[in-house]
Design a protein around this motif. Structure first.
Motif, mmCIF file in Angstrom:
data_model
loop_
_atom_site.group_PDB
_atom_site.id
_atom_site.type_symbol
_atom_site.label_atom_id
_atom_site.label_comp_id
_atom_site.label_asym_id
_atom_site.label_seq_id
_atom_site.Cartn_x
_atom_site.Cartn_y
_atom_site.Cartn_z
ATOM 1 N N THR A 56 7.933 -15.202 -6.403
ATOM 2 C CA THR A 56 6.854 -15.853 -5.648
ATOM 3 C C THR A 56 5.704 -14.901 -5.326
ATOM 4 O OG1 THR A 56 7.917 -15.365 -3.513
ATOM 5 C CG2 THR A 56 8.499 -17.450 -4.582
ATOM 6 N N HIS A 57 5.790 -13.659 -5.779
ATOM 7 C CA HIS A 57 4.829 -12.626 -5.369
ATOM 8 C C HIS A 57 3.417 -12.903 -5.875
ATOM 9 C CE1 HIS A 57 3.624 -8.718 -3.893
ATOM 10 N NE2 HIS A 57 3.195 -8.340 -5.077
ATOM 11 N N ASP A 58 3.297 -13.653 -6.974
ATOM 12 C CA ASP A 58 1.960 -13.890 -7.531
ATOM 13 C C ASP A 58 1.125 -14.805 -6.627
ATOM 14 O OD1 ASP A 58 3.319 -16.234 -8.003
ATOM 15 O OD2 ASP A 58 2.836 -16.353 -10.137
ATOM 16 N N GLY A 59 1.738 -15.414 -5.615
ATOM 17 C CA GLY A 59 0.979 -16.220 -4.667
ATOM 18 C C GLY A 59 0.401 -15.428 -3.520
ATOM 19 N N LEU A 60 0.720 -14.135 -3.463
ATOM 20 C CA LEU A 60 0.220 -13.302 -2.370
ATOM 21 C C LEU A 60 -1.290 -13.134 -2.462
ATOM 22 C CD1 LEU A 60 0.893 -11.358 0.029
ATOM 23 C CD2 LEU A 60 0.944 -9.527 -1.680
ATOM 24 N N ILE A 61 -1.973 -13.277 -1.329
ATOM 25 C CA ILE A 61 -3.395 -12.990 -1.227
ATOM 26 C C ILE A 61 -3.554 -11.617 -0.599
ATOM 27 C CG2 ILE A 61 -5.569 -13.684 -0.122
ATOM 28 C CD1 ILE A 61 -4.423 -16.569 -0.114
ATOM 29 N N VAL A 62 -4.392 -10.772 -1.194
ATOM 30 C CA VAL A 62 -4.706 -9.470 -0.616
ATOM 31 C C VAL A 62 -6.146 -9.513 -0.135
ATOM 32 C CG1 VAL A 62 -4.946 -6.997 -1.022
ATOM 33 C CG2 VAL A 62 -3.036 -8.250 -2.060
ATOM 34 N N GLY A 108 0.803 -1.214 0.000
ATOM 35 C CA GLY A 108 0.000 0.000 0.000
ATOM 36 C C GLY A 108 0.836 1.264 0.000
ATOM 37 N N GLY A 109 2.023 1.172 -0.596
ATOM 38 C CA GLY A 109 2.905 2.325 -0.694
ATOM 39 C C GLY A 109 3.712 2.617 0.552
ATOM 40 N N GLU A 110 3.578 1.781 1.591
ATOM 41 C CA GLU A 110 4.316 1.999 2.830
ATOM 42 C C GLU A 110 5.273 0.839 3.099
ATOM 43 O OE1 GLU A 110 2.001 2.937 6.228
ATOM 44 O OE2 GLU A 110 0.729 4.389 5.185
ATOM 45 N N GLU A 111 6.500 1.178 3.485
ATOM 46 C CA GLU A 111 7.467 0.147 3.842
ATOM 47 C C GLU A 111 7.202 -0.333 5.263
ATOM 48 O OE1 GLU A 111 12.022 0.387 4.845
ATOM 49 O OE2 GLU A 111 11.799 0.176 2.649
ATOM 50 N N GLN A 112 7.214 -1.646 5.438
ATOM 51 C CA GLN A 112 6.984 -2.262 6.736
ATOM 52 C C GLN A 112 8.248 -3.001 7.188
ATOM 53 O OE1 GLN A 112 4.218 -1.802 8.404
ATOM 54 N NE2 GLN A 112 2.893 -0.968 6.790
#
Length: 300
Positions: free
Chosen positions: A278-284, A70-74
């Motif tokens: 592996t990013h395409d496995g991320l669920i939002v 969401g545009g913020e670094e965590q």
């Protein structure tokens, strides 16, 4: 005396028996006709090496504990300091609330509130149930906050078929691709298993093969589930995952071969919170939205 993993919830149906703990909603034991299928730990022991734990809101590792969403670094705490990674989520060492406990079913829930590196509010519910078809685990996670959150899930059971060392175990993993990793066990590239020791589709004994690798491109049966099988003599253990579980992690142990074999159903691969292979496995999960998935075990 208070057990290190809190209350112990036993569930039984016929010859199937499991024990799930308060801390981490951890699968501490699963036996069929008195024989261990899941190799867990005793009630008075401290859980180690992720044994039987639930891994969310991410499984596996996040590089340096840093990701942007969401545009913020965590920045997450480095829970694997030796490799400078954040590992296995935020709920495996916290008590889960008991929702319902019947003879053959136990349901628990937990909330993850905002903290360093985690921006949202997530509620997760897990049900363990035993029956004539084995053990089934149902997972549901809901974003109860007011902003999108990233999400991934895995479980970390270890299995046994009566082996002395994992070298003896015949292992079948229906995967066509594995993830090459660096010395921090972070993604390097996806590669075909064909022609490598990572090709476990034939069900041969492991021998000296050392694994701490994620597998994907999974072959599924007509019911949409993939199945991993461990076998030795007349013993077997079988793990299945539903359509939401697109990855499998296999861990043979680092410097010991007698710890049994971890096989982990995962929704995503390592470091999925970051842009990469592996990013395409991320669920939002948007506010009010839920993830729901199932996996299970049987054996003898």
């Amino acid at each position: 005396m208070t057990n290190p993993t809190g209350e112990q919830y036993e569930i039984v149906s016929g010859e199937h028996r499991a024990v799930v703990t308060e801390v981490g909603a951890t699968l501490r034991a699963y036996t069929v006709d008195g024989r261990h299928v899941v190799r867990g730990f005793e009630a008075d022991e401290v859980v180690h090496k992720g044994r039987g734990q639930q891994l969310l809101p991410w499984p596996n590792r996040i590089r340096d504990g840093i990701y942007t969403f969401g545009g913020e670094e965590q920045q997450l705490d480095l829970s694997e300091p030796s490799r400078h990674n954040a590992i296995h989520g935020l709920v495996r060492h916290v008590p889960w609330t008991l929702v319902e406990h019947t003879a053959d079913t136990v349901t628990q829930s937990v909330r993850v509130y905002p903290r360093s590196g985690w921006p949202g509010v997530l509620e997760a519910t897990i049900t363990h149930q035993v029956g004539e078809r084995g053990l089934q685990v149902t997972v549901r996670a809901t974003n109860i906050g007011d902003a999108d959150v990233p999400f991934g899930y895995a479980a970390h059971p270890y299995f046994t078929v009566g082996e002395t060392t994992v070298d003896e175990v015949a292992l079948t993993v229906p995967a066509r691709t594995y993830l090459e990793v660096d010395d921090r066990l972070l993604p390097v590239r996806l590669a075909p298993v064909e022609g490598t020791e990572k090709d476990l589709r034939a069900g041969a004994p492991l021998g000296s093969t050392n694994l701490d690798h994620a597998f994907t491109d999974l072959d599924r049966d007509e019911d949409g589930r993939w199945r991993v099988k461990l076998a030795l003599g007349d013993r077997y253990a079988e793990l299945w995952g539903d359509a939401t579980m697109s990855w499998i992690q296999v861990f043979t142990g680092e410097d010991r071969r007698d710890l049994s074999l971890a096989v982990e159903p995962m929704t995503c691969g390592p470091d999925a919170f970051n842009e990469g292979i592996t990013h395409d496995g991320l669920i939002v999960l948007a506010p009010g939205k839920s993830y729901s998935g199932r996996w299970g075990v049987t054996g003898r």
